[in-house]
Design a protein around this motif. Structure first.
Motif, PDB file in Angstrom:
ATOM      1  N   TYR A 265       0.862  -1.183   0.000  1.00  0.00           N
ATOM      2  CA  TYR A 265       0.000   0.000   0.000  1.00  0.00           C
ATOM      3  C   TYR A 265       0.894   1.227   0.000  1.00  0.00           C
ATOM      4  O   TYR A 265       1.858   1.306   0.774  1.00  0.00           O
TER       5      TYR A 265
ATOM      6  N   TYR B 238      -7.769  -7.052  -1.499  1.00  0.00           N
ATOM      7  CA  TYR B 238      -6.813  -6.174  -0.821  1.00  0.00           C
ATOM      8  C   TYR B 238      -7.262  -4.718  -0.832  1.00  0.00           C
ATOM      9  O   TYR B 238      -6.827  -3.921   0.002  1.00  0.00           O
TER      10      TYR B 238
ATOM     11  N   LEU C 200      -5.666   3.984   5.363  1.00  0.00           N
ATOM     12  CA  LEU C 200      -5.214   2.604   5.503  1.00  0.00           C
ATOM     13  C   LEU C 200      -5.957   2.015   6.700  1.00  0.00           C
ATOM     14  O   LEU C 200      -5.859   2.522   7.813  1.00  0.00           O
TER      15      LEU C 200
ATOM     16  N   PHE D 110       3.679  -1.079   3.764  1.00  0.00           N
ATOM     17  CA  PHE D 110       3.098   0.251   3.576  1.00  0.00           C
ATOM     18  C   PHE D 110       4.215   1.272   3.429  1.00  0.00           C
ATOM     19  O   PHE D 110       5.186   1.253   4.180  1.00  0.00           O
TER      20      PHE D 110
ATOM     21  N   ILE E 222      -8.379  -0.517   2.443  1.00  0.00           N
ATOM     22  CA  ILE E 222      -8.087   0.908   2.314  1.00  0.00           C
ATOM     23  C   ILE E 222      -9.340   1.633   1.832  1.00  0.00           C
ATOM     24  O   ILE E 222     -10.321   0.999   1.434  1.00  0.00           O
TER      25      ILE E 222
ATOM     26  N   ILE F 290      -4.137   7.087  -1.151  1.00  0.00           N
ATOM     27  CA  ILE F 290      -3.637   5.737  -0.935  1.00  0.00           C
ATOM     28  C   ILE F 290      -4.097   4.804  -2.050  1.00  0.00           C
ATOM     29  O   ILE F 290      -5.195   4.959  -2.599  1.00  0.00           O
ATOM     30  N   THR F 291      -3.244   3.865  -2.384  1.00  0.00           N
ATOM     31  CA  THR F 291      -3.620   2.838  -3.359  1.00  0.00           C
ATOM     32  C   THR F 291      -2.915   1.537  -3.016  1.00  0.00           C
ATOM     33  O   THR F 291      -2.030   1.489  -2.149  1.00  0.00           O
ATOM     34  N   TYR F 292      -3.319   0.497  -3.711  1.00  0.00           N
ATOM     35  CA  TYR F 292      -2.756  -0.838  -3.513  1.00  0.00           C
ATOM     36  C   TYR F 292      -2.075  -1.306  -4.785  1.00  0.00           C
ATOM     37  O   TYR F 292      -2.557  -1.052  -5.893  1.00  0.00           O
TER      38      TYR F 292
END
Length: 240
Positions: A67, A194, A78, A92, A198, A101-103
């Motif tokens: 992340y 996943y 998160l 992270f 978030i 935020i991203t994955y």
């Protein structure tokens, strides 16, 4: 003198921190060279010596579960503790790109263009829209209608219906002296579970999707990569 040659590199599945460090090294060297050229006046039309040019890179890769949080993001987006991150074999990183935020994870194509936009066009808005357009065209080639959601970056499906709109590609870039880094994350067939850990890109009421989810079957990342690469080269006027 504009140099539209682009060096393509496929880094495969690579640790996020390693890829970030490699990006930073290329980015810093490009900015340094560009600054030196301007200080020496080699970009001036009156300069009669041998021209030196900055180089451009287009990097494709995938990452193990990670992340990342952009400069304008909020840590509370998160939704995992450090122990929960470890349980999910994820890490992270707060980083220096734009966005929230991203994955990133296996099955997601991550694209890092490190371009000197003076070689193409000096318009960051156009740069983002061109990245989006390459993804939209790639989706169309697979029979998926993609588009843009007003007020947000990235590529969306059913963007004209707020109740159905879902994101399939996220963008987050950094630009200094018109040199770019970071880029886009395109969901081919990642584990979408996943994203539930978030608030993706800080948007609480929109879903995330993938090509696999939309088509009901896996799409080889390599296959989608080749299509996207072709569209990027055409749209930017890149030379191999």
């Amino acid at each position: 003198m504009k140099n539209k040659q682009v060096f393509f590199e496929d880094w495969g599945l690579i640790d996020y921190k390693e890829a970030w460090d490699r990006q930073e090294a290329i980015f810093a060297a490009t900015v340094k060279l560009k600054t030196e050229l301007r200080n020496r006046g080699e970009n001036d039309a009156s300069f009669t010596g041998i021209k030196t040019v900055t180089h451009n890179y287009l990097i494709f890769c995938e990452h193990p579960h990670v992340y990342t949080l952009g400069k304008s993001g909020k840590k509370e987006h998160l939704l995992l503790t450090e122990d929960q991150l470890a349980e999910k074999h994820a890490v992270f990183y707060p980083i220096n790109r734009g966005g929230d935020i991203t994955y990133h994870g296996p099955g997601q194509l991550v694209v890092y263009p490190i371009l000197d936009l003076d070689n193409f066009f000096t318009d960051i808005h156009l740069y983002l829209r061109t990245l989006e357009e390459a993804v939209i065209l790639t989706l169309a080639d697979f029979g998926i209608p993609g588009g843009r959601y007003p007020g947000y970056t990235g590529v969306w499906l059913d963007a004209d219906d707020p109740q159905k709109a879902r994101k399939i590609c996220a963008l987050g870039v950094r630009c200094s002296r018109w040199v770019t880094m970071h880029g886009l994350a395109f969901n081919i067939n990642p584990n979408l579970g996943y994203f539930k850990n978030i608030i993706p890109c800080g948007i609480e009421d929109k879903a995330v999707t993938s090509m696999e989810q939309e088509l009901g079957k896996k799409v080889p990342v390599k296959e989608a990569s080749e299509v996207l690469k072709r569209h990027l080269y055409i749209l930017f006027g890149m030379l191999a």
